[in-house]
Design a protein around this motif. Structure first.
Motif, mmCIF file in Angstrom:
data_model
loop_
_atom_site.group_PDB
_atom_site.id
_atom_site.type_symbol
_atom_site.label_atom_id
_atom_site.label_comp_id
_atom_site.label_asym_id
_atom_site.label_seq_id
_atom_site.Cartn_x
_atom_site.Cartn_y
_atom_site.Cartn_z
ATOM 1 N N GLY A 1 5.981 8.661 6.346
ATOM 2 C CA GLY A 1 4.677 8.670 5.694
ATOM 3 C C GLY A 1 3.760 9.774 6.175
ATOM 4 N N ARG B 1 11.442 1.156 -2.671
ATOM 5 C CA ARG B 1 10.867 0.629 -1.429
ATOM 6 C C ARG B 1 11.799 0.837 -0.243
ATOM 7 N NH1 ARG B 1 11.990 -4.405 0.901
ATOM 8 N NH2 ARG B 1 13.442 -5.740 -0.235
ATOM 9 N N ARG C 1 0.830 -1.208 0.000
ATOM 10 C CA ARG C 1 0.000 0.000 0.000
ATOM 11 C C ARG C 1 0.863 1.256 0.000
ATOM 12 N NH1 ARG C 1 -3.270 -3.131 3.589
ATOM 13 N NH2 ARG C 1 -2.427 -2.104 5.426
ATOM 14 N N ARG C 2 1.984 1.220 0.694
ATOM 15 C CA ARG C 2 2.855 2.390 0.760
ATOM 16 C C ARG C 2 3.745 2.505 -0.476
ATOM 17 N NH1 ARG C 2 5.786 3.635 6.230
ATOM 18 N NH2 ARG C 2 5.969 5.572 5.059
ATOM 19 N N ALA D 1 1.567 3.712 -3.532
ATOM 20 C CA ALA D 1 0.590 4.775 -3.281
ATOM 21 C C ALA D 1 0.758 5.903 -4.281
ATOM 22 C CB ALA D 1 0.745 5.300 -1.858
ATOM 23 N N GLN E 1 -3.142 5.489 5.950
ATOM 24 C CA GLN E 1 -2.161 4.412 5.893
ATOM 25 C C GLN E 1 -1.629 4.004 7.268
ATOM 26 O OE1 GLN E 1 1.009 5.418 3.179
ATOM 27 N NE2 GLN E 1 -0.364 5.705 1.446
ATOM 28 N N SER E 2 -2.113 4.614 8.338
ATOM 29 C CA SER E 2 -1.600 4.298 9.672
ATOM 30 C C SER E 2 -1.919 2.851 10.039
ATOM 31 C CB SER E 2 -2.218 5.224 10.716
ATOM 32 O OG SER E 2 -1.830 6.565 10.497
ATOM 33 N N PRO F 1 -0.488 10.114 2.277
ATOM 34 C CA PRO F 1 -1.808 9.641 2.720
ATOM 35 C C PRO F 1 -2.755 10.783 3.064
ATOM 36 C CG PRO F 1 -0.194 9.423 4.493
ATOM 37 C CD PRO F 1 0.573 9.821 3.268
ATOM 38 N N VAL G 1 10.827 4.438 0.748
ATOM 39 C CA VAL G 1 9.438 4.627 1.167
ATOM 40 C C VAL G 1 9.139 3.939 2.497
ATOM 41 C CG1 VAL G 1 7.045 4.109 0.570
ATOM 42 C CG2 VAL G 1 8.605 4.967 -1.170
ATOM 43 N N LEU G 2 9.680 2.742 2.692
ATOM 44 C CA LEU G 2 9.370 2.005 3.916
ATOM 45 C C LEU G 2 10.130 2.537 5.130
ATOM 46 C CD1 LEU G 2 9.090 -1.650 2.558
ATOM 47 C CD2 LEU G 2 7.307 0.077 2.896
#
Length: 286
Positions: free
Chosen positions: A232, A224, A97-98, A101, A150-151, A105, A227-228
């Motif tokens: 966010g 990734r 999802r992250r 995206a 996205q939490s 969010p 982003v991870l």
């Protein structure tokens, strides 16, 4: 296309000892899961060979992932098939999802504030879990996060803490300074600069299906990793010149151009068709 791709592959190897298992995870999440989640070893070997990863290193990585319950192995005649374990599927569902995206969010201004009671020593033990759930420590024993779309669920992590969830009377313009965003911003800028030659080469020249799938894996592997580790935050809390926005658009544009030829390679490799073509086409909000 080949010189630009080779340059990007060399960059991967220059970071230090390559974590092949992490690269395998990228391949599964980006290319295999949308097609059912199972892949022959020979397909992984062909992608890894173009990435200059030795067969022995791939076998070691797969053994490690199997031991850690990320993948399971099946035999099909003389060939080995690898698929995600249940644990792997859960982790991918949260990350996907992250990664794909369309942007930061959505957020209605609500914050969660969690305070540890005096003398409660458990907070130190779960600091990493709170950070992984998007919280930042605002003071001794006080943690907060904006409640976005996205939490992740954090009920168990917050057990034993005093928890408030509401919209504050005001949110200061400098609220993002609770997080150390400098390193993340630099990572986005570095990412954009690194993939520019690859994007330019694709616009000017022909790309083979194998080059496309390898380029796509490298793109998402780099993306990734950033982003991870990005907290966010919603757009309302980010600086107006936040480099993550342009980096995401760059990633989206290149991914869109790579999608068709890379999917062609996966078709020719004998993988099952996409389970949900519409969902795949919607990655990055395209």
């Amino acid at each position: 296309m080949t010189p630009a791709l080779d340059q990007f592959i060399s960059r991967l190897h220059k970071r230090g000892r390559l974590r092949v298992w992490s690269l395998v995870i990228t391949i599964f999440g980006d290319a295999i899961v949308p097609r059912g989640g199972q892949v022959p070893l020979t397909v992984l070997q062909e992608i890894m060979a173009r990435l200059r990863v030795e067969p022995g290193a791939l076998r070691t990585a797969l053994s490690r992932l199997a031991a850690d319950q990320w993948v399971v192995r099946e035999k099909d005649g003389r060939n080995s098939l690898y698929a995600l374990d249940i644990h792997g599927h859960r982790a991918f569902d949260l990350a996907t999802r992250r990664i794909y995206a369309a942007g930061p969010p959505s957020w209605d201004g609500t914050w969660t504030v969690a305070v540890s009671p005096p003398g409660n020593g458990k907070v130190g033990d779960r600091a990493a879990a709170l950070a992984n759930a998007g919280f930042v420590e605002a003071g001794d024993g006080t943690w907060l996060r904006p409640e976005t779309a996205q939490s992740p669920e954090a009920g168990a992590t917050l057990a034993g803490m005093l928890v408030f969830r509401q919209q504050p009377l005001q949110t200061p313009a400098a609220a993002a300074s609770f997080w150390r965003l400098e390193e993340t911003a630099h990572a986005y800028e570095t990412f954009s600069a690194a993939i520019a030659p690859l994007a330019n080469a694709m616009e000017k020249g022909h790309i083979t299906p194998l080059e496309a799938i390898v380029s796509r894996i490298l793109l998402i592997h780099d993306w990734r990793r950033i982003v991870l580790h990005d907290p966010g935050l919603p757009a309302a809390l980010l600086p107006s010149d936040w480099p993550g926005d342009s980096a995401r658009q760059t990633a989206c544009d290149l991914y869109t151009r790579l999608a068709e030829p890379s999917e062609q390679w996966l078709d020719e490799a004998g993988l099952p068709p996409l389970l949900d073509p519409q969902k795949f086409a919607g990655r990055f909000g395209a």
